[in-house]
Design an enzyme around this catalytic site. Structure first.
Site, PDB file in Angstrom:
ATOM      1  N   ILE A 143      26.755  23.312  -4.911  1.00 20.54           N
ATOM      2  CA  ILE A 143      26.604  24.312  -3.843  1.00 20.54           C
ATOM      3  C   ILE A 143      27.737  25.316  -4.089  1.00 20.54           C
ATOM      4  O   ILE A 143      28.863  24.919  -4.400  1.00 20.54           O
ATOM      5  CB  ILE A 143      26.708  23.627  -2.454  1.00 20.54           C
ATOM      6  N   SER A 144      27.447  26.607  -4.003  1.00 22.60           N
ATOM      7  CA  SER A 144      28.479  27.611  -4.264  1.00 22.60           C
ATOM      8  C   SER A 144      29.578  27.532  -3.210  1.00 22.60           C
ATOM      9  O   SER A 144      29.353  27.092  -2.083  1.00 22.60           O
ATOM     10  CB  SER A 144      27.879  29.015  -4.238  1.00 22.60           C
TER      11      SER A 144
END
Ligand code: SAH
Length: 221
Positions: free
Chosen positions: A65-66
């Site tokens: 997940i960024s």
């Protein structure tokens, strides 16, 4: 399954928003959405306490997940207005899609890996986010159903080149935000001021590190 959003989560989220504001994120709609979306629900429960730190975290299938600051930056660069059609490449955990959804966008999201696609489509629906999820190769944009052209396109994996089909599916006047490069990426904002390549305005916003965009020859499982 009951999901909790405790005072602690809310407090950590407020801190995160304050931190993003201090670091220069000024789009109030972005800050509000990040303040509202329960990032911990998009992660394995073992990562619960880390959910509001500014870091990328594992989401399975070898993907991440960024970081919240990257999500905030990409969302701000996108200049989203409510009602706009936004195409996302790389659904991953669904967090970025949820943030755009909270900002009032109509979100279409493409994911390459079946495991993530299945899991995230289910999660987004359970949480009430009306994101339309598709399994496919984002290099081609969204082909099987023609919802385009799009007002905005956001790519959330590192692209070695600008995929031509994506530029075709972007409206004239539309904006694409894409991290370009192999080892590390430069964040680009491309404004399609006309159909011709010479009419694309390209702006650069610093260096990032994304998981790679997988193409047809390198599909992953
Ligand atoms: N937006 C996501 C970021 C996930 S990381 C989030 O908020 O969690 C990037 C994602 O892009 C990964 O899930 C990866 O599987 C996906 N991806 C990589 N190449 C792709 C391609 N060609 N088409 C669609 N998705 C792709």
């Amino acid at each position: 399954m009951t999901r909790q959003d405790t005072f602690k989560h809310k407090g950590l989220r407020e801190q995160l928003v304050a931190q993003l504001r201090d670091s220069g994120i000024s789009d109030e709609a972005v800050l509000k959405a990040i303040g509202e979306v329960q990032r911990h629900w998009f992660l394995d429960s073992a990562l619960d306490t880390m959910a509001y730190e500014d870091r990328a975290l594992k989401i399975g299938c070898d993907q991440t997940i960024s970081r919240p600051s990257t999500v905030a930056m990409q969302s701000q660069l996108l200049c989203v207005q409510p009602g706009m059609k936004v195409l996302e490449i790389g659904t991953g955990s669904g967090y970025q899609a949820a943030v755009l959804c909270k900002m009032g966008a109509k979100v279409f999201s493409v994911e390459r890996q079946k495991g993530l696609f299945d899991q995230t489509r289910k999660l987004l629906a359970e949480l009430g986010y009306r994101v339309r999820c598709f399994l496919g190769d984002g290099y081609q944009g969204l082909t099987e159903v023609n919802y385009g052209p799009y007002d905005r396109i956001i790519v959330t994996c590192g692209a070695p080149e600008i995929p031509a089909p994506l530029m075709e599916q972007l409206k004239v006047g539309g904006i694409m935000v894409i991290p370009l490069g192999e080892e590390e990426q430069e964040m680009l904002r491309i404004t399609k001021e006309g159909e011709k390549k010479e009419e694309w305005k390209v702006e650069k916003f610093g260096t990032y590190s994304f998981v790679p965009m997988l193409d047809g020859r390198n599909m992953g499982s």
